[in-house]
Design an enzyme around this catalytic site. Structure first.
Site, PDB file in Angstrom:
ATOM      1  CG  ASP A 296       9.281 -20.828   3.362  1.00 35.09           C
ATOM      2  OD1 ASP A 296       7.937 -19.809   3.672  1.00 35.09           O
ATOM      3  OD2 ASP A 296       9.306 -21.379   4.309  1.00 35.09           O
ATOM      4  NE  ARG A 298       7.609 -19.382   6.897  1.00 30.49           N
ATOM      5  CZ  ARG A 298       7.832 -21.067   7.405  1.00 30.49           C
ATOM      6  NH1 ARG A 298       7.003 -21.580   8.530  1.00 30.49           N
ATOM      7  NH2 ARG A 298       8.144 -22.219   6.407  1.00 30.49           N
TER       8      ARG A 298
END
Ligand code: GTP
Ligand code: ZN
Length: 364
Positions: A296, A298
């Site tokens: 991930d 983000r």
């Protein structure tokens, strides 16, 4: 006042250059510098030009990608693959892109280097990532990089200034807000936020008139073109988006942030590369790793910043992702309640949802 671009502006230029296949010079300590090209956008001519400069160019990749290639990463998260004398563009792309890994299982043996400025090589990969390209960069150590950049009209990035800017979240500014009646709620308002770093804009959809003094029903939604727009059955994003808006509409108030962090922050092209690997049998996490990304990528600090700038300090967060809760709390937004969001399970996404629960800690 100065007309000279500051470091944030220089980085935005560097990203644009790399996407176009133009080299960038990264300046380190003293006279030391590296010339870099994003592997994905390099063409045969520029590769030949790079080789003609002499020296020992390397292909800097992440340790995640190196693991798949069975190449030794001497520097924790970084591996520097030495370019063989006869390396072609196809060789470079074969190392950077896992698309044909299964068809060509033996891409090596690959020799990896221990020398060279690891900090500059990491910066090269980071820049390729922020340009939403494959995390792989052709890098050549050079002295006199400043003069070289000036002579060839290349963007020069001073590494010492770039590091902290790339670590931080860019400031975001509200651009405009307008009324937007929607199926889920007639009393809707769409706010546009623009980051100072030239990156993607993010949106906030305010439903009703949520009080700033009470915890607001909130959702941080990450862009998913395939799920949100095309109704893909591979994930649960579309139903989550519409379900969250409907829940806010029913409650009469809420705020949904639409964060343009497609593909958990790797961009749509890379997400489609990941989908292609998933069709070869890898799960969502393995596919990201084979491409050289973390599970991930983000940055949820953006969400906290937008909520705070809109006057919200406490939320009832619609999510199954504990990382989102932790990031809100760490960045000044109190999560008084987690509101589960379980919609849209299909036979196509059952495995994907199970992997997120097993490997990414998602709550069921
Ligand atoms: N890299 C990658 N991204 C994906 C994949 N499937 C969906 N996405 C992206 O994942 C993001 C959605 O994240 P999710 O993990 O579903 O949900 P979450 O937002 O982390 O957590 P919840 O709040 O519980 O929904 C969007 O940016 C999608 O584009 C995939 O297989 N690979
Ligand atoms: Zn999705």
């Amino acid at each position: 006042m100065s007309f000279t671009p500051d470091i944030t502006e220089v980085l935005a230029r560097a990203r644009a250059d790399l996407r176009m296949g133009v080299p960038v010079v990264l300046a380190g300590e003293g006279d030391h510098a590296v010339l870099m090209l994003a592997a994905e956008t390099c063409d045969a001519q520029r590769l030949a030009d790079l080789r003609a400069l002499g020296g020992a160019p390397v292909l800097a990749i992440t340790a995640r990608r190196a693991e798949t290639l069975k190449a030794r990463a001497y520097d924790d998260d970084l591996a520097r693959v030495a370019l063989p004398g006869d390396a072609t563009l196809a060789w470079v792309l074969g190392i950077a892109d896992p698309a044909d890994d299964l068809k060509t299982p033996m891409k090596g043996p690959l020799a990896t280097a221990r020398t060279g400025d690891a900090g500059l090589h990491r910066l090269a990969i980071r820049l390729a990532k922020t340009a939403r390209l494959l995390p792989a960069a052709l890098v050549l150590e050079m002295a006199g990089g400043k003069d070289f950049a000036a002579a060839h009209n290349l963007t020069l990035v001073p590494a010492a200034l770039a590091g902290p800017v790339l670590e931080a979240t860019s400031n975001l500014h509200p651009v405009v807000a307008a009324r937007l009646p929607m199926e889920a709620a007639e009393a809707g308002r769409l706010h546009i936020f623009r980051p100072e770093d030239g990156g993607e804009e993010h949106y906030a959809i305010e439903i009703g008139r949520p009080s700033r003094d009470k915890p607001v029903l909130a959702r941080l939604h990450s862009a998913c073109f395939t799920g949100d727009v095309l109704g893909s059955l591979k994930c649960d994003c579309g139903p989550q988006l519409h379900g969250a808006l409907a829940q806010m509409g029913e409650a009469g108030a809420g705020v949904l942030l639409y964060l343009n962090q497609e593909g958990r922050g790797i961009g749509l092209a890379n997400k489609m590369r990941a989908y292609s690997l998933q069709d070869q049998g890898f799960d969502t996490v393995e596919a990201n790793h084979r491409l050289g990304f973390e599970d991930d990528e983000r940055d949820f600090r953006i969400g906290a910043q937008i909520l705070k700038s809109m006057g919200f300090s406490e939320v009832r967060l619609l999510t199954n992702n504990p990382r989102k809760i932790a990031m809100m709390e760490e960045h000044g937004v109190k999560v008084v309640e987690r509101v589960p969001l379980k919609v849209g399970e299909t036979e196509h996404n059952r495995g994907y949802l199970a992997t997120k629960a097993e490997k990414s800690g998602h709550l069921l």
